[in-house]
Design a protein around this motif. Structure first.
Motif, PDB file in Angstrom:
ATOM      1  N   GLU A  45      19.040  37.430  -7.631  1.00  0.00           N
ATOM      2  CA  GLU A  45      18.604  36.421  -8.605  1.00  0.00           C
ATOM      3  C   GLU A  45      18.018  35.197  -7.903  1.00  0.00           C
ATOM      4  O   GLU A  45      17.016  34.641  -8.352  1.00  0.00           O
ATOM      5  CB  GLU A  45      19.774  36.016  -9.502  1.00  0.00           C
ATOM      6  N   ALA A  46      18.641  34.793  -6.804  1.00  0.00           N
ATOM      7  CA  ALA A  46      18.130  33.631  -6.053  1.00  0.00           C
ATOM      8  C   ALA A  46      16.756  33.937  -5.466  1.00  0.00           C
ATOM      9  O   ALA A  46      15.859  33.089  -5.498  1.00  0.00           O
ATOM     10  CB  ALA A  46      19.111  33.253  -4.946  1.00  0.00           C
ATOM     11  N   ILE A  47      16.582  35.130  -4.946  1.00  0.00           N
ATOM     12  CA  ILE A  47      15.285  35.522  -4.389  1.00  0.00           C
ATOM     13  C   ILE A  47      14.232  35.577  -5.489  1.00  0.00           C
ATOM     14  O   ILE A  47      13.108  35.102  -5.315  1.00  0.00           O
ATOM     15  CB  ILE A  47      15.391  36.877  -3.654  1.00  0.00           C
ATOM     16  N   GLU A  48      14.600  36.134  -6.620  1.00  0.00           N
ATOM     17  CA  GLU A  48      13.663  36.218  -7.745  1.00  0.00           C
ATOM     18  C   GLU A  48      13.260  34.828  -8.216  1.00  0.00           C
ATOM     19  O   GLU A  48      12.071  34.565  -8.460  1.00  0.00           O
ATOM     20  CB  GLU A  48      14.302  36.998  -8.892  1.00  0.00           C
ATOM     21  N   ASP A  49      14.221  33.923  -8.315  1.00  0.00           N
ATOM     22  CA  ASP A  49      13.932  32.550  -8.733  1.00  0.00           C
ATOM     23  C   ASP A  49      13.014  31.870  -7.714  1.00  0.00           C
ATOM     24  O   ASP A  49      12.049  31.202  -8.094  1.00  0.00           O
ATOM     25  CB  ASP A  49      15.233  31.762  -8.888  1.00  0.00           C
ATOM     26  N   GLY A  50      13.300  32.058  -6.441  1.00  0.00           N
ATOM     27  CA  GLY A  50      12.450  31.487  -5.398  1.00  0.00           C
ATOM     28  C   GLY A  50      11.047  32.048  -5.428  1.00  0.00           C
ATOM     29  O   GLY A  50      10.066  31.328  -5.225  1.00  0.00           O
ATOM     30  N   ALA A  51      10.935  33.352  -5.682  1.00  0.00           N
ATOM     31  CA  ALA A  51       9.614  33.972  -5.758  1.00  0.00           C
ATOM     32  C   ALA A  51       8.812  33.429  -6.938  1.00  0.00           C
ATOM     33  O   ALA A  51       7.602  33.200  -6.821  1.00  0.00           O
ATOM     34  CB  ALA A  51       9.756  35.494  -5.874  1.00  0.00           C
ATOM     35  N   LYS A  52       9.489  33.194  -8.069  1.00  0.00           N
ATOM     36  CA  LYS A  52       8.803  32.622  -9.237  1.00  0.00           C
ATOM     37  C   LYS A  52       8.288  31.224  -8.921  1.00  0.00           C
ATOM     38  O   LYS A  52       7.154  30.870  -9.251  1.00  0.00           O
ATOM     39  CB  LYS A  52       9.748  32.565 -10.437  1.00  0.00           C
ATOM     40  N   LYS A  53       9.141  30.417  -8.269  1.00  0.00           N
ATOM     41  CA  LYS A  53       8.736  29.055  -7.920  1.00  0.00           C
ATOM     42  C   LYS A  53       7.579  29.077  -6.925  1.00  0.00           C
ATOM     43  O   LYS A  53       6.631  28.287  -7.042  1.00  0.00           O
ATOM     44  CB  LYS A  53       9.917  28.280  -7.348  1.00  0.00           C
ATOM     45  N   ALA A  54       7.653  29.966  -5.948  1.00  0.00           N
ATOM     46  CA  ALA A  54       6.585  30.062  -4.948  1.00  0.00           C
ATOM     47  C   ALA A  54       5.282  30.510  -5.601  1.00  0.00           C
ATOM     48  O   ALA A  54       4.207  29.975  -5.290  1.00  0.00           O
ATOM     49  CB  ALA A  54       6.982  31.035  -3.839  1.00  0.00           C
ATOM     50  N   ALA A  55       5.356  31.473  -6.507  1.00  0.00           N
ATOM     51  CA  ALA A  55       4.149  31.937  -7.198  1.00  0.00           C
ATOM     52  C   ALA A  55       3.536  30.812  -8.024  1.00  0.00           C
ATOM     53  O   ALA A  55       2.312  30.646  -8.056  1.00  0.00           O
ATOM     54  CB  ALA A  55       4.483  33.138  -8.088  1.00  0.00           C
ATOM     55  N   GLY A  56       4.382  30.029  -8.670  1.00  0.00           N
ATOM     56  CA  GLY A  56       3.884  28.891  -9.448  1.00  0.00           C
ATOM     57  C   GLY A  56       3.207  27.867  -8.552  1.00  0.00           C
ATOM     58  O   GLY A  56       2.147  27.326  -8.896  1.00  0.00           O
ATOM     59  N   ALA A  57       3.805  27.600  -7.391  1.00  0.00           N
ATOM     60  CA  ALA A  57       3.218  26.629  -6.463  1.00  0.00           C
ATOM     61  C   ALA A  57       1.887  27.138  -5.910  1.00  0.00           C
ATOM     62  O   ALA A  57       0.925  26.371  -5.783  1.00  0.00           O
ATOM     63  CB  ALA A  57       4.190  26.340  -5.322  1.00  0.00           C
ATOM     64  N   VAL A  58       1.817  28.421  -5.598  1.00  0.00           N
ATOM     65  CA  VAL A  58       0.565  29.001  -5.107  1.00  0.00           C
ATOM     66  C   VAL A  58      -0.502  28.931  -6.182  1.00  0.00           C
ATOM     67  O   VAL A  58      -1.658  28.575  -5.920  1.00  0.00           O
ATOM     68  CB  VAL A  58       0.782  30.466  -4.637  1.00  0.00           C
ATOM     69  N   SER A  59      -0.133  29.249  -7.408  1.00  0.00           N
ATOM     70  CA  SER A  59      -1.079  29.196  -8.518  1.00  0.00           C
ATOM     71  C   SER A  59      -1.591  27.775  -8.732  1.00  0.00           C
ATOM     72  O   SER A  59      -2.787  27.544  -8.911  1.00  0.00           O
ATOM     73  CB  SER A  59      -0.402  29.713  -9.791  1.00  0.00           C
ATOM     74  N   GLU A  60      -0.666  26.824  -8.691  1.00  0.00           N
ATOM     75  CA  GLU A  60      -1.061  25.427  -8.867  1.00  0.00           C
ATOM     76  C   GLU A  60      -1.961  24.974  -7.720  1.00  0.00           C
ATOM     77  O   GLU A  60      -2.974  24.294  -7.936  1.00  0.00           O
ATOM     78  CB  GLU A  60       0.183  24.538  -8.926  1.00  0.00           C
ATOM     79  N   GLY A  61      -1.612  25.372  -6.501  1.00  0.00           N
ATOM     80  CA  GLY A  61      -2.432  25.025  -5.344  1.00  0.00           C
ATOM     81  C   GLY A  61      -3.824  25.633  -5.430  1.00  0.00           C
ATOM     82  O   GLY A  61      -4.824  24.985  -5.098  1.00  0.00           O
ATOM     83  N   ALA A  62      -3.902  26.878  -5.898  1.00  0.00           N
ATOM     84  CA  ALA A  62      -5.196  27.533  -6.041  1.00  0.00           C
ATOM     85  C   ALA A  62      -6.047  26.827  -7.097  1.00  0.00           C
ATOM     86  O   ALA A  62      -7.254  26.644  -6.920  1.00  0.00           O
ATOM     87  CB  ALA A  62      -5.003  29.002  -6.414  1.00  0.00           C
TER      88      ALA A  62
END
Length: 96
Positions: A45-62
């Protein structure tokens, strides 16, 4: 005869104790397995939550990069930052 009875009784006691020890060991292993499974679920669950946050940050950065590139395409090119030369003086102004 007395020694034979004592040896038989000792062997029976050891066998019973050994079975109890085996049962305890099996139960301990089962409980450890349950703990590992629960911990793996929490880590997952922690990895999944981190992956969601990272994907959001990458999307925002893009999106920010895309916006900056589009804004940069509308600006008039200026002199080169290092040499100060206008390297695009022979080309059309893309902002026009």
């Amino acid at each position: 005869m007395k020694r034979l009875l004592i040896a038989t009784a000792a062997a029976a006691t050891l066998a019973a104790c050994s079975q109890e020890t085996q049962d305890d060991a099996a139960r301990t292993a089962e409980l450890a397995g349950d703990d590992i499974e629960a911990n793996a679920a929490v880590v997952g669950e922690a990895i999944e939550d981190g992956a969601k946050k990272a994907a959001g940050a990458v999307s925002e950065g893009a999106a920010n990069l895309e916006r900056e590139i589009e804004e940069g395409d509308k600006e008039t090119p200026g002199p080169a930052p290092i040499t100060g030369q206008d390297l695009n003086s022979d080309q059309e102004n893309p902002a026009d």
